[in-house]
Scaffold this motif. Structure first.
Motif, PDB file in Angstrom:
ATOM      1  N   GLU A  58       0.827  -1.212   0.000  1.00 35.12           N
ATOM      2  CA  GLU A  58       0.000   0.000   0.000  1.00 35.12           C
ATOM      3  C   GLU A  58       0.856   1.256   0.000  1.00 35.12           C
ATOM      4  N   LEU A  59       1.911   1.256   0.804  1.00 36.56           N
ATOM      5  CA  LEU A  59       2.809   2.416   0.845  1.00 36.56           C
ATOM      6  C   LEU A  59       3.477   2.629  -0.508  1.00 36.56           C
ATOM      7  N   THR A  60       3.836   1.543  -1.175  1.00 35.63           N
ATOM      8  CA  THR A  60       4.427   1.639  -2.508  1.00 35.63           C
ATOM      9  C   THR A  60       3.425   2.204  -3.507  1.00 35.63           C
ATOM     10  N   GLN A  61       2.194   1.736  -3.473  1.00 37.62           N
ATOM     11  CA  GLN A  61       1.171   2.226  -4.384  1.00 37.62           C
ATOM     12  C   GLN A  61       0.897   3.714  -4.164  1.00 37.62           C
ATOM     13  N   ILE A  62       0.794   4.129  -2.918  1.00 39.55           N
ATOM     14  CA  ILE A  62       0.532   5.533  -2.605  1.00 39.55           C
ATOM     15  C   ILE A  62       1.714   6.401  -3.032  1.00 39.55           C
ATOM     16  N   SER A  63       2.925   5.931  -2.743  1.00 39.48           N
ATOM     17  CA  SER A  63       4.119   6.689  -3.138  1.00 39.48           C
ATOM     18  C   SER A  63       4.224   6.827  -4.648  1.00 39.48           C
ATOM     19  N   MET A  64       3.900   5.764  -5.368  1.00 36.82           N
ATOM     20  CA  MET A  64       3.942   5.822  -6.841  1.00 36.82           C
ATOM     21  C   MET A  64       2.924   6.827  -7.375  1.00 36.82           C
ATOM     22  N   ALA A  65       1.726   6.842  -6.795  1.00 37.34           N
ATOM     23  CA  ALA A  65       0.715   7.795  -7.251  1.00 37.34           C
ATOM     24  C   ALA A  65       1.175   9.230  -6.995  1.00 37.34           C
ATOM     25  N   ILE A  66       1.726   9.482  -5.825  1.00 36.63           N
ATOM     26  CA  ILE A  66       2.216  10.831  -5.507  1.00 36.63           C
ATOM     27  C   ILE A  66       3.343  11.214  -6.459  1.00 36.63           C
ATOM     28  N   LEU A  67       4.259  10.305  -6.702  1.00 44.38           N
ATOM     29  CA  LEU A  67       5.406  10.569  -7.583  1.00 44.38           C
ATOM     30  C   LEU A  67       4.948  10.869  -9.010  1.00 44.38           C
ATOM     31  N   GLY A 122     -13.162  11.525  -5.357  1.00 40.79           N
ATOM     32  CA  GLY A 122     -12.438  11.657  -4.095  1.00 40.79           C
ATOM     33  C   GLY A 122     -13.337  12.167  -2.980  1.00 40.79           C
ATOM     34  N   ALA A 123     -14.175  13.152  -3.305  1.00 41.25           N
ATOM     35  CA  ALA A 123     -15.114  13.682  -2.304  1.00 41.25           C
ATOM     36  C   ALA A 123     -16.092  12.594  -1.859  1.00 41.25           C
ATOM     37  N   ARG A 124     -16.568  11.798  -2.804  1.00 40.81           N
ATOM     38  CA  ARG A 124     -17.469  10.687  -2.455  1.00 40.81           C
ATOM     39  C   ARG A 124     -16.754   9.674  -1.567  1.00 40.81           C
ATOM     40  N   SER A 125     -15.504   9.404  -1.884  1.00 40.42           N
ATOM     41  CA  SER A 125     -14.715   8.468  -1.089  1.00 40.42           C
ATOM     42  C   SER A 125     -14.525   8.985   0.340  1.00 40.42           C
ATOM     43  N   ILE A 126     -14.278  10.277   0.484  1.00 39.25           N
ATOM     44  CA  ILE A 126     -14.120  10.870   1.820  1.00 39.25           C
ATOM     45  C   ILE A 126     -15.435  10.797   2.584  1.00 39.25           C
ATOM     46  N   ARG A 127     -16.550  11.133   1.914  1.00 38.24           N
ATOM     47  CA  ARG A 127     -17.870  11.075   2.567  1.00 38.24           C
ATOM     48  C   ARG A 127     -18.193   9.672   3.061  1.00 38.24           C
ATOM     49  N   ARG A 128     -17.812   8.677   2.296  1.00 32.15           N
ATOM     50  CA  ARG A 128     -18.109   7.297   2.663  1.00 32.15           C
ATOM     51  C   ARG A 128     -17.099   6.724   3.650  1.00 32.15           C
ATOM     52  N   GLU A 130     -13.970   5.767   3.011  1.00 31.85           N
ATOM     53  CA  GLU A 130     -13.197   4.679   2.420  1.00 31.85           C
ATOM     54  C   GLU A 130     -11.725   4.805   2.803  1.00 31.85           C
ATOM     55  N   VAL A 131     -11.141   3.681   3.178  1.00 33.82           N
ATOM     56  CA  VAL A 131      -9.735   3.643   3.586  1.00 33.82           C
ATOM     57  C   VAL A 131      -9.046   2.497   2.852  1.00 33.82           C
ATOM     58  N   THR A 132      -7.711   2.536   2.867  1.00 36.97           N
ATOM     59  CA  THR A 132      -6.965   1.444   2.242  1.00 36.97           C
ATOM     60  C   THR A 132      -7.195   0.165   3.036  1.00 36.97           C
ATOM     61  N   GLU A 133      -7.007  -0.951   2.371  1.00 34.00           N
ATOM     62  CA  GLU A 133      -7.378  -2.250   2.935  1.00 34.00           C
ATOM     63  C   GLU A 133      -6.569  -2.641   4.171  1.00 34.00           C
ATOM     64  N   PHE A 134      -5.270  -2.443   4.151  1.00 32.85           N
ATOM     65  CA  PHE A 134      -4.427  -2.959   5.218  1.00 32.85           C
ATOM     66  C   PHE A 134      -4.086  -1.919   6.271  1.00 32.85           C
ATOM     67  N   LEU A 135      -3.661  -0.730   5.853  1.00 32.23           N
ATOM     68  CA  LEU A 135      -3.226   0.300   6.800  1.00 32.23           C
ATOM     69  C   LEU A 135      -4.332   1.253   7.235  1.00 32.23           C
ATOM     70  N   GLY A 136      -5.450   1.249   6.533  1.00 31.62           N
ATOM     71  CA  GLY A 136      -6.568   2.111   6.905  1.00 31.62           C
ATOM     72  C   GLY A 136      -6.333   3.588   6.609  1.00 31.62           C
ATOM     73  N   ILE A 137      -5.547   3.893   5.593  1.00 28.51           N
ATOM     74  CA  ILE A 137      -5.279   5.282   5.206  1.00 28.51           C
ATOM     75  C   ILE A 137      -6.456   5.770   4.368  1.00 28.51           C
ATOM     76  N   PRO A 138      -7.031   6.948   4.687  1.00 27.54           N
ATOM     77  CA  PRO A 138      -8.138   7.468   3.878  1.00 27.54           C
ATOM     78  C   PRO A 138      -7.702   7.664   2.422  1.00 27.54           C
ATOM     79  N   SER A 139      -8.393   7.030   1.490  1.00 22.38           N
ATOM     80  CA  SER A 139      -7.986   7.062   0.087  1.00 22.38           C
ATOM     81  C   SER A 139      -8.522   8.267  -0.665  1.00 22.38           C
ATOM     82  N   GLY A 140      -9.553   8.893  -0.160  1.00 22.26           N
ATOM     83  CA  GLY A 140     -10.154  10.031  -0.854  1.00 22.26           C
ATOM     84  C   GLY A 140      -9.222  11.215  -0.999  1.00 22.26           C
TER      85      GLY A 140
END
Length: 172
Positions: A58-67, A122-128, A130-140
């Motif tokens: 998950e950290l790798t996926q998030i870092s790749m998206a940010i990069l 993203g706004a819908r994801s925050i309202r609901r 939604e978090v990442t599966e393992f670490l529970g980081i808000p994905s929105g």
């Protein structure tokens, strides 16, 4: 050499675009370093100590998206994408500029509407909640970051990208 002199020597952009390019590339560099550290520590932990980093994927996926989305505006307004120039030798420079301008406007409009839709998701994801599966980081918030970077890409393309097409010599 001062930092400002170094920045001016390394970046062709003018004014705030230079600082924005530096900031976005700094974010990408930090994420690349984080990716390297996560990967190295995870591999050593996995194979030497039989204890990998929890949530490394998950950290790798998030870092790749940010990069990727941090450098997207810089690559776009610099014209760093792959370009097929099969007909450039046969078309006039005026026609090439017109086609480049149409492409830049199309890219800008596309990134604007893409960003708009992504921001809504993203706004819908925050309202609901939604978090990442393992670490529970808000994905929105990451999704909205992607939308904001798409908007910055659109603005950068419509301003600095069009400026480069119209006013800069191709031989530079």
């Amino acid at each position: 050499m001062s930092f400002t002199a170094w920045l001016k020597a390394q970046y062709d952009e003018k004014g705030p675009a230079r600082w924005l390019a530096f900031l976005l590339e700094l974010i990408a560099a930090i994420m690349l370093m984080a990716l390297m550290l996560i990967t190295c520590i995870d591999v050593v932990g996995r194979y030497v100590f039989n204890n990998p980093i929890p949530g490394a994927i998950e950290l790798t996926q998030i870092s790749m998206a940010i990069l990727v989305f941090a450098v997207m505006p810089v690559v776009t307004w610099r014209g760093g994408h792959i370009v097929v120039d099969l007909l450039d030798n046969y078309l006039s420079s005026l026609l090439l500029k017109a086609l480049s301008l149409i492409a830049a406007l199309t890219i800008s409009v596309s990134f604007y509407f893409l960003g708009k839709r992504i921001f809504e998701l993203g706004a819908r994801s925050i309202r609901r909640g939604e978090v990442t599966e393992f670490l529970g980081i808000p994905s929105g918030y990451l999704v909205q970051y992607i939308a904001i970077m798409s908007w910055i890409t659109a603005v950068g393309m419509i301003t600095y990208g069009v400026y480069r097409i119209l006013f800069q010599d191709k031989s530079n």
